[in-house]
Design an enzyme around this catalytic site. Structure first.
Site, PDB file in Angstrom:
ATOM      1  N   LYS A  22       0.779  -1.089   0.019  1.00 11.54           N
ATOM      2  CA  LYS A  22       0.047  -0.031  -0.001  1.00 11.54           C
ATOM      3  C   LYS A  22       0.791   1.249  -0.015  1.00 11.54           C
ATOM      4  O   LYS A  22       0.710   2.140  -0.829  1.00 11.54           O
ATOM      5  CB  LYS A  22      -1.006  -0.042   1.249  1.00 11.54           C
ATOM      6  CG  LYS A  22      -1.618   1.433   1.804  1.00 11.54           C
ATOM      7  CD  LYS A  22      -2.321   1.407   2.703  1.00 11.54           C
ATOM      8  CE  LYS A  22      -1.934   1.871   4.008  1.00 11.54           C
ATOM      9  NZ  LYS A  22      -1.854   3.150   4.241  1.00 11.54           N
ATOM     10  N   ASN A  23       1.772   1.117   0.745  1.00 15.27           N
ATOM     11  CA  ASN A  23       2.463   2.701   1.041  1.00 15.27           C
ATOM     12  C   ASN A  23       3.547   2.832   0.127  1.00 15.27           C
ATOM     13  O   ASN A  23       4.013   3.928  -0.308  1.00 15.27           O
ATOM     14  CB  ASN A  23       3.187   2.650   2.435  1.00 15.27           C
ATOM     15  CG  ASN A  23       2.089   2.882   3.464  1.00 15.27           C
ATOM     16  OD1 ASN A  23       0.732   3.087   3.201  1.00 15.27           O
ATOM     17  ND2 ASN A  23       2.445   2.841   4.898  1.00 15.27           N
ATOM     18  N   CYS A 117      -5.581   7.893   8.795  1.00 19.68           N
ATOM     19  CA  CYS A 117      -5.912   7.393   9.962  1.00 19.68           C
ATOM     20  C   CYS A 117      -5.710   8.371  11.368  1.00 19.68           C
ATOM     21  O   CYS A 117      -4.574   9.071  11.141  1.00 19.68           O
ATOM     22  CB  CYS A 117      -5.287   6.132  10.265  1.00 19.68           C
ATOM     23  SG  CYS A 117      -5.755   4.701   9.442  1.00 19.68           S
ATOM     24  N   ARG A 122      -0.836  14.890  12.616  1.00 15.85           N
ATOM     25  CA  ARG A 122      -0.131  14.508  11.010  1.00 15.85           C
ATOM     26  C   ARG A 122       0.233  15.676  10.414  1.00 15.85           C
ATOM     27  O   ARG A 122      -0.297  16.048   9.459  1.00 15.85           O
ATOM     28  CB  ARG A 122      -1.165  13.472  10.273  1.00 15.85           C
ATOM     29  CG  ARG A 122      -1.370  12.240  11.163  1.00 15.85           C
ATOM     30  CD  ARG A 122      -2.026  11.153  10.389  1.00 15.85           C
ATOM     31  NE  ARG A 122      -0.882  10.498   9.582  1.00 15.85           N
ATOM     32  CZ  ARG A 122      -1.079   9.137   9.081  1.00 15.85           C
ATOM     33  NH1 ARG A 122      -2.377   8.536   9.014  1.00 15.85           N
ATOM     34  NH2 ARG A 122      -0.473   8.614   8.559  1.00 15.85           N
ATOM     35  N   ASP A 305       3.516   0.335  12.156  1.00 16.43           N
ATOM     36  CA  ASP A 305       2.114  -0.156  11.567  1.00 16.43           C
ATOM     37  C   ASP A 305       2.004  -1.715  11.813  1.00 16.43           C
ATOM     38  O   ASP A 305       0.889  -2.129  11.483  1.00 16.43           O
ATOM     39  CB  ASP A 305       2.316   0.043   9.859  1.00 16.43           C
ATOM     40  CG  ASP A 305       2.326   1.421   9.730  1.00 16.43           C
ATOM     41  OD1 ASP A 305       1.844   2.373  10.334  1.00 16.43           O
ATOM     42  OD2 ASP A 305       2.897   1.809   8.416  1.00 16.43           O
ATOM     43  N   ARG A 397      -9.084   0.049   3.498  1.00 15.96           N
ATOM     44  CA  ARG A 397      -7.981   0.956   2.906  1.00 15.96           C
ATOM     45  C   ARG A 397      -6.496   0.286   2.603  1.00 15.96           C
ATOM     46  O   ARG A 397      -5.974   0.849   1.778  1.00 15.96           O
ATOM     47  CB  ARG A 397      -7.540   1.758   4.086  1.00 15.96           C
ATOM     48  CG  ARG A 397      -8.803   3.206   4.453  1.00 15.96           C
ATOM     49  CD  ARG A 397      -8.154   3.937   5.233  1.00 15.96           C
ATOM     50  NE  ARG A 397      -7.713   5.084   4.968  1.00 15.96           N
ATOM     51  CZ  ARG A 397      -7.949   6.247   5.171  1.00 15.96           C
ATOM     52  NH1 ARG A 397      -8.570   6.732   6.220  1.00 15.96           N
ATOM     53  NH2 ARG A 397      -7.422   7.496   4.404  1.00 15.96           N
TER      54      ARG A 397
HETATM   55  N1  EPU Z   1       6.131  14.357  11.049  1.00 17.43           N
HETATM   56  C1  EPU Z   1       6.172  15.923  11.515  1.00 17.43           C
HETATM   57  N2  EPU Z   1       6.339  16.632  10.362  1.00 17.43           N
HETATM   58  C2  EPU Z   1       6.183  16.362   9.118  1.00 17.43           C
HETATM   59  C3  EPU Z   1       5.779  14.837   8.810  1.00 17.43           C
HETATM   60  C4  EPU Z   1       5.967  13.984  10.016  1.00 17.43           C
HETATM   61  O1  EPU Z   1       6.550  16.167  12.536  1.00 17.43           O
HETATM   62  O2  EPU Z   1       6.059  17.158   8.240  1.00 17.43           O
HETATM   63  C5  EPU Z   1       5.915  13.416  12.188  1.00 17.43           C
HETATM   64  C6  EPU Z   1       4.670  12.715  12.264  1.00 17.43           C
HETATM   65  O3  EPU Z   1       3.697  13.630  13.205  1.00 17.43           O
HETATM   66  C7  EPU Z   1       5.115  11.517  12.983  1.00 17.43           C
HETATM   67  C8  EPU Z   1       6.463  11.084  12.332  1.00 17.43           C
HETATM   68  O4  EPU Z   1       6.828  12.274  11.811  1.00 17.43           O
HETATM   69  O5  EPU Z   1       5.259  11.394  14.520  1.00 17.43           O
HETATM   70  C9  EPU Z   1       6.654  10.113  11.282  1.00 17.43           C
HETATM   71  O6  EPU Z   1       5.754  10.590  10.203  1.00 17.43           O
HETATM   72  P1  EPU Z   1       5.704  10.068   8.591  1.00 17.43           P
HETATM   73  O7  EPU Z   1       5.763  11.253   7.917  1.00 17.43           O
HETATM   74  O8  EPU Z   1       7.086   9.274   8.409  1.00 17.43           O
HETATM   75  O9  EPU Z   1       4.491   9.180   8.387  1.00 17.43           O
HETATM   76  P2  EPU Z   1       3.379   9.244   7.128  1.00 17.43           P
HETATM   77  O10 EPU Z   1       4.310   9.537   5.943  1.00 17.43           O
HETATM   78  O11 EPU Z   1       2.334  10.309   7.264  1.00 17.43           O
HETATM   79  C10 EPU Z   1       3.621   6.805   6.560  1.00 17.43           C
HETATM   80  C11 EPU Z   1       2.839   5.668   6.293  1.00 17.43           C
HETATM   81  C12 EPU Z   1       2.132   5.434   7.779  1.00 17.43           C
HETATM   82  C13 EPU Z   1       3.308   5.096   8.667  1.00 17.43           C
HETATM   83  C14 EPU Z   1       4.129   6.093   8.928  1.00 17.43           C
HETATM   84  C15 EPU Z   1       5.491   5.886   9.709  1.00 17.43           C
HETATM   85  C16 EPU Z   1       1.996   6.294   4.395  1.00 17.43           C
HETATM   86  C17 EPU Z   1       0.741   6.509   3.156  1.00 17.43           C
HETATM   87  N3  EPU Z   1       1.718   5.936   5.474  1.00 17.43           N
HETATM   88  O12 EPU Z   1       2.891   8.027   7.078  1.00 17.43           O
HETATM   89  O13 EPU Z   1       1.421   4.323   7.513  1.00 17.43           O
HETATM   90  O14 EPU Z   1       2.572   4.580  10.148  1.00 17.43           O
HETATM   91  O15 EPU Z   1       4.763   6.335   7.497  1.00 17.43           O
HETATM   92  O16 EPU Z   1       5.990   4.687   9.097  1.00 17.43           O
HETATM   93  O17 EPU Z   1       3.011   5.791   3.702  1.00 17.43           O
HETATM   94  C18 EPU Z   1      -0.288   2.835   7.872  1.00 17.43           C
HETATM   95  O18 EPU Z   1      -0.002   2.228   6.685  1.00 17.43           O
HETATM   96  O19 EPU Z   1      -1.080   2.095   8.787  1.00 17.43           O
HETATM   97  C19 EPU Z   1       0.146   4.045   8.114  1.00 17.43           C
HETATM   98  C20 EPU Z   1      -0.160   4.927   9.090  1.00 17.43           C
END
Ligand code: EPU
Length: 428
Positions: A22-23, A117, A122, A305, A397
């Site tokens: 997915k990701n 989610c 976020r 995850d 999802r």
């Molecule tokens: N963060 C910030 N600022 C930013 C971006 C992130 O402070 O600009 C913080 C977030 O609040 C969090 C941490 O950094 O505490 C990590 O966030 P990240 O950006 O890595 O998460 P994401 O890209 O929004 C993806 C996956 C998530 C997974 C996380 C961590 C996708 C679409 N989603 O989210 O997947 O938990 O990386 O590995 O790739 C899931 O699949 O269930 C899921 C939630």
């Protein structure tokens, strides 16, 4: 609206085929916008987040043709719009990748802030920091994030937090910028590497993906390509934990065992036997799991995850385990649901103390988010009696054919409309 009804107590056994990640898919499909000609993408998972991306691509003007069950041809040459509204993106998290992809393609992107989610704040400040360093001006206009640049130029960005999303978005915007961009403290997840491999197959020049320093030398054009998405490490991990929790014997096929190292290590610590082949793993469990502490971290640490699913296994372990969430602020909302089922979990901030109980009991529970929903399925599979899980749209999802796959492994799980609930009978 549907719910899952699970009659627990069956040992899982047999083989299950893992779908595309997915990701990775939700990054690679928007990245097609950077190409001048059509791309053929294989191993695309049939999940609602991916279908939402296809809807956005079509509304932007791309043509999307399904060639077979998992393969799509996407032609981005007709794309003229750079606007993705909230209605178009259906509140998915990955809508943010349209910012990087459209900025890279058109030097302009107006995209609804990402949903996804509810697992804590976020923010996208690190994404915006990257776009600005590349030369874009970013404002919020009418509820949309508006990024515009006359030209994008290579830059150096240090990420204050290791962010998958920011790493991916900066790679997308930088792939066609002028000059070299360096991302420091970059995320190292397999899907970050998969996106870099995809972009390179289109003619991009990206080095270091999979390490914490990624270098992107911008190129003027990217061409169409054929690419197959990597297997989903979290879907694989979910079936591995389900097999262990039901004292089962399951071979999980179409996986990259290297991506599962931290999950395998922790399963072994609880007493599970894991065999590995080139593209499969076999999980065998014959006894009650032992206790084990986990702390989630960015890759190659234990994945956040997988935290709710693993906590469910620990809920029936022989001992007391501590689970610490190191990525998200609010990823223990499922603990209440497990407590309804008889688990003993005390949550304090970012840690949970789980004292294993012998058995879980069936209950009516809900899926708070995608992985919490997966945890509820595992809990239902091991509980005595009939468990009902509502709000399963979260599970849809990210898990392709989840009922079919668990049924094939011997589980007694049905998808039923919520209104029909009281009359439903499950066969033994
Ligand atoms: N963060 C910030 N600022 C930013 C971006 C992130 O402070 O600009 C913080 C977030 O609040 C969090 C941490 O950094 O505490 C990590 O966030 P990240 O950006 O890595 O998460 P994401 O890209 O929004 C993806 C996956 C998530 C997974 C996380 C961590 C996708 C679409 N989603 O989210 O997947 O938990 O990386 O590995 O790739 C899931 O699949 O269930 C899921 C939630």
């Amino acid at each position: 609206m549907d719910k899952f009804v699970i009659k627990g107590g069956k040992r899982l056994s047999g083989k299950v085929e893992i779908s595309g990640a997915k990701n990775a898919a939700v990054a690679i499909l928007p990245a097609v916008l950077l190409a001048d000609s059509p791309c053929i993408i294989d191993n695309v998972p049939d999940i609602s987040d991916v279908n939402a991306i296809f809807t956005v691509l079509r509304q932007l003007g791309a043509t999307v043709n399904k060639l077979n069950r998992t393969t799509y041809e996407i032609d981005p040459s007709g794309v003229r719009s750079y606007v993705v509204t909230k209605e178009m993106s259906q509140s998915m998290r990955a809508s943010s990748y349209f910012l990087g992809a459209l900025l890279g393609r058109m030097r302009r992107a107006k995209v609804a802030p990402p949903g996804g989610c509810d697992i804590g704040l976020r923010p996208i400040d690190q994404h915006i920091k990257g776009f600005e360093a590349l030369g874009a001006r970013v404002t919020i206009e009418g509820g949309l994030v508006d990024a515009r640049a006359e030209k994008l130029g290579g830059c150096s960005v240090y990420l204050d937090v290791v962010s998958v999303g920011a790493t991916i978005n900066i790679m997308l915007a930088a792939a066609r910028a002028r000059g070299m961009t360096v991302i420091e403290n970059a995320a190292r997840e397999p899907h970050v590497v998969d996106l870099a491999n995809f972009l390179n197959s289109m003619g991009a020049d990206i080095m270091g993906a999979g390490t914490s320093v990624i270098k992107i030398r911008g190129v003027e054009h990217l061409k169409g390509t054929e690419y197959s998405i990597i297997p989903d490490q979290i879907e694989a991990g979910t079936y591995m934990v389900a097999a262990a929790a039901t004292k089962g014997d399951v071979t999980i096929c179409n996986v990259t065992p290297k991506h599962l190292e931290s999950i395998i290590a922790k399963l072994k610590e609880t007493g599970v036997t894991v065999e590995e082949g080139d593209d499969w793993v076999r999980v065998v469990m014959k006894k009650r799991p032992g206790k084990c502490n986990i702390k989630t971290m960015p890759h190659p640490g234990f994945p956040t995850d997988m935290q709710p699913q693993f906590a469910t296994l620990l809920a029936i372990s022989n001992g007391t385990s501590i689970v610490t969430e190191g990525v998200w602020d609010n990823r223990f909302r499922y603990a209440d649901q497990l407590t309804f089922m008889g688990a003993d979990i005390q949550v304090d901030g970012k840690s949970a103390v789980i004292t294993g109980v012998e058995k879980l009991k069936a209950a009516a529970v809900k899926s708070n988010d995608l992985r919490a929903g997966a945890a509820m399925i595992i809990a239902g599979l091991i509980a005595e009696g009939v468990t009902e899980i509502e709000d399963i749209e979260y599970i849809d999802r990210g898990y392709e054919q989840v009922v079919e796959k668990f049924t094939q492994l011997g589980a007694n799980i049905k998808r039923v409309p919520v209104l029909d609930a009281p009359t439903i009978k499950i066969a033994n």
